[in-house]
Write an enzyme that holds these catalytic residues in place. Structure first.
Site, PDB file in Angstrom:
ATOM      1  N   HIS A   3      -9.893   7.122  -5.885  1.00 36.53           N
ATOM      2  CA  HIS A   3      -8.723   6.775  -5.182  1.00 36.53           C
ATOM      3  C   HIS A   3      -8.145   8.040  -4.451  1.00 36.53           C
ATOM      4  CE1 HIS A   3      -4.092   6.161  -4.949  1.00 36.53           C
ATOM      5  NE2 HIS A   3      -4.496   4.808  -5.311  1.00 36.53           N
ATOM      6  N   ASP A  26      -9.275  10.821 -13.842  1.00 39.54           N
ATOM      7  CA  ASP A  26      -8.007  10.055 -13.444  1.00 39.54           C
ATOM      8  C   ASP A  26      -8.132   8.703 -14.034  1.00 39.54           C
ATOM      9  OD1 ASP A  26      -6.479   8.146 -12.453  1.00 39.54           O
ATOM     10  OD2 ASP A  26      -7.427   8.310 -10.132  1.00 39.54           O
ATOM     11  N   GLN A  58      -6.702   3.562 -14.031  1.00 40.58           N
ATOM     12  CA  GLN A  58      -7.176   2.252 -14.418  1.00 40.58           C
ATOM     13  C   GLN A  58      -7.687   2.045 -15.746  1.00 40.58           C
ATOM     14  OE1 GLN A  58      -6.230  -0.130 -12.614  1.00 40.58           O
ATOM     15  NE2 GLN A  58      -5.583   0.673 -10.670  1.00 40.58           N
ATOM     16  N   LYS A  96       1.443   1.359 -14.640  1.00 39.45           N
ATOM     17  CA  LYS A  96       0.352   0.427 -14.743  1.00 39.45           C
ATOM     18  C   LYS A  96       0.072  -0.023 -16.028  1.00 39.45           C
ATOM     19  CE  LYS A  96      -2.040   2.506 -10.924  1.00 39.45           C
ATOM     20  NZ  LYS A  96      -2.077   1.506  -9.867  1.00 39.45           N
ATOM     21  N   CYS A 156      -6.391   2.195  -1.227  1.00 39.76           N
ATOM     22  CA  CYS A 156      -6.287   3.412  -1.180  1.00 39.76           C
ATOM     23  C   CYS A 156      -7.928   3.997  -1.678  1.00 39.76           C
ATOM     24  CB  CYS A 156      -5.265   4.059  -1.981  1.00 39.76           C
ATOM     25  SG  CYS A 156      -3.652   3.687  -1.588  1.00 39.76           S
TER      26      CYS A 156
HETATM   27  N1  PMP Z   1      -6.042   6.621  -9.225  1.00 37.13           N
HETATM   28  C1  PMP Z   1      -6.360   5.334  -9.239  1.00 37.13           C
HETATM   29  C2  PMP Z   1      -7.602   4.742  -9.784  1.00 37.13           C
HETATM   30  C3  PMP Z   1      -5.366   4.428  -9.021  1.00 37.13           C
HETATM   31  O1  PMP Z   1      -5.784   2.951  -8.851  1.00 37.13           O
HETATM   32  C4  PMP Z   1      -3.929   4.542  -8.812  1.00 37.13           C
HETATM   33  C5  PMP Z   1      -2.933   3.596  -8.363  1.00 37.13           C
HETATM   34  N2  PMP Z   1      -3.476   2.653  -7.641  1.00 37.13           N
HETATM   35  C6  PMP Z   1      -3.634   5.959  -8.498  1.00 37.13           C
HETATM   36  C7  PMP Z   1      -4.484   6.884  -8.910  1.00 37.13           C
HETATM   37  C8  PMP Z   1      -2.245   6.455  -8.257  1.00 37.13           C
HETATM   38  O2  PMP Z   1      -1.403   6.225  -9.131  1.00 37.13           O
HETATM   39  P1  PMP Z   1       0.169   6.255  -8.548  1.00 37.13           P
HETATM   40  O3  PMP Z   1       0.351   5.535  -7.443  1.00 37.13           O
HETATM   41  O4  PMP Z   1       0.925   5.370  -9.917  1.00 37.13           O
HETATM   42  O5  PMP Z   1       0.425   7.845  -8.559  1.00 37.13           O
END
Ligand code: PMP
Length: 417
Positions: A123, A200, A203, A226, A365
């Site tokens: 991401h 990270d 997910q 999430k 993203c």
């Molecule tokens: N890492 C991953 C794999 C994600 O899917 C996301 C959110 N789509 C993020 C990081 C970022 O999370 P946040 O926008 O809640 O900071």
């Protein structure tokens, strides 16, 4: 196979209808999940009964609020099996947590001759902070490539040996491909090379039991919104020794032991990394969220959403002109991304929305990942504990309809020739 359909009643928002009265099928959980009543009520109760700023006042409400805020940290530490409660740092989310590691650990430990190893499936939250820091320090960033939507452990091993990265930062579960990786194994390999590891888990945390001690990564991050919790709060888990050695990232109130006109001495963990007024009601909501997920059981949740994703994926793969963007086999999560031969992802998402189905369309993203796959956009359905087999079936039928609607007719095809 146990069904979790009884959970739906816990989520008031799922009762609403959307476009033209169609019942809501919420399949955009990878972007943000919905909240059960217990989370909403816990936050209202905080504001109605005991809200005050934490760690500062000596009056009753502040003491109660502080006790509840720290109680939340204890629950979250238990949720991820942290060794110490103070290894759990509350941040604004996964993005803020990664930025904290970059700006604190990264700025302290990375130099121009170093390499940071990422995967192409990251991401942007796990790419851009490293690019920003690299622009200042001058270290290299390398990306592990995909082979059939996956990264083989041998490829990880080879890259670790050849790049000798100071940091290996990777996502435990892709937010596009529906794949997850053997975190403990990759972490052990990285540690053998002397690399620090950031995982990270944005997910992963919502969908599988998390055990940060078993993973043994140096840093693990995830977001509250999430895991059925509130927005504006996330978790940075770091190993005590590393967090002790790192300088604070943000400076201000709450993170100091003492301040003079000459300088400051940082507070002990976890306060050192929680400058300013923290997300108090959000911490209360996050505690309610992880307790709710624990009550349902993360293993049951994981099984349920894998079953739904498998059903959707199987159905989508049968539709001519629909391509699923993910491997046919291997460790999978509750995410299914796909493209249609004749409709743009945004048109697909729009048409699905007209049928009450909420999905996400775009690059999610992950522009480098999409670029590597030769795509600009995909449509993503992501399942969670409250989704049903009927919703998975409706998704498949609706995509089949949309594909028929957008595919050129025989006559149009002839005319084009
Ligand atoms: N890492 C991953 C794999 C994600 O899917 C996301 C959110 N789509 C993020 C990081 C970022 O999370 P946040 O926008 O809640 O900071």
């Amino acid at each position: 196979m146990p069904t979790l359909n009884h959970c739906r009643d816990d989520f008031p928002i799922l009762k609403r209808s959307v476009h033209n009265g169609a019942p809501l099928a919420f399949l955009d959980n990878a972007a943000s999940t919905q909240r059960p009543r217990s989370v909403i009520q816990s936050m209202s109760e905080c504001y109605e009964n005991y809200y005050a700023n934490v760690h500062r006042g000596i009056h009753t409400l502040s003491e109660e609020s502080t006790e509840r805020y720290e109680g939340s940290r204890k629950s979250v530490a238990k949720f991820i099996n942290a060794k110490h409660d103070h290894e759990v740092i509350y941040t604004a989310g996964a993005t803020a947590a990664i930025n904290t590691v970059a700006r604190s650990w990264g700025a302290q430990n990375l130099s121009s001759t170093d390499t940071v190893l990422l995967t192409i499936a990251e991401h942007h939250a796990n790419i851009v902070p490293w690019q920003q820091l690299a622009a200042e320090i001058g270290f290299k960033i390398e990306f592990l490539p995909l082979d059939d939507f996956q990264i083989e452990t041998e490829v990880v091993q080879e890259a670790l040996a050849s790049f000798q990265p100071k940091l290996f930062a990777f996502t435990a579960a892709s937010n596009v491909l529906g794949t997850s990786v053997p975190v403990a194994q990759w972490t052990a390999l990285a540690h053998q090379q002397g690399s620090t590891v950031l995982v990270d888990a944005a997910q992963a945390a919502p969908h599988q039991p998390l055990d940060v001690q078993a993973w043994d990564a140096d840093f693990v991050v995830f977001s509250g919104h999430k895991v059925c919790g509130p927005t504006g709060i996330g978790v940075l888990h770091g190993k005590e020794r590393l967090l002790e050695e790192m300088p604070p990232f943000l400076g201000g109130g709450g993170m100091i032991n003492r301040v003079t006109t000459e300088g400051f001495k940082a507070a002990a963990l976890p306060d050192k990394f929680e400058a300013g007024t923290p997300p108090i009601a959000e911490a209360i909501g996050l505690q309610a969220a992880v307790e709710y997920l624990n009550e349902i059981g993360l293993t049951a949740i994981e099984e349920h959403e894998k079953k739904l994703a498998k059903q959707a994926e199987h159905g989508l793969r049968q539709i001519e002109g629909v391509r699923v963007i993910g491997p046919q086999s291997g460790e999978k999560t509750g995410i299914v991304s796909f493209v249609l031969s004749h409709a743009h992802a945004h048109d697909v998402a729009h048409s699905l929305s007209e049928r009450g189905i909420a999905v996400r369309a775009g690059h999610h993203c992950t522009m480098p990942l999409h670029h590597a796959l030769g795509l600009t956009a995909t449509t993503r359905a992501s399942f969670y504990l409250y989704n049903t087999t009927e919703e998975a079936e409706t998704l498949v039928q609706s995509v089949a309809d949309i594909q028929r609607k957008f595919a050129p007719t025989g006559r149009r095809r002839r005319r084009r020739r």
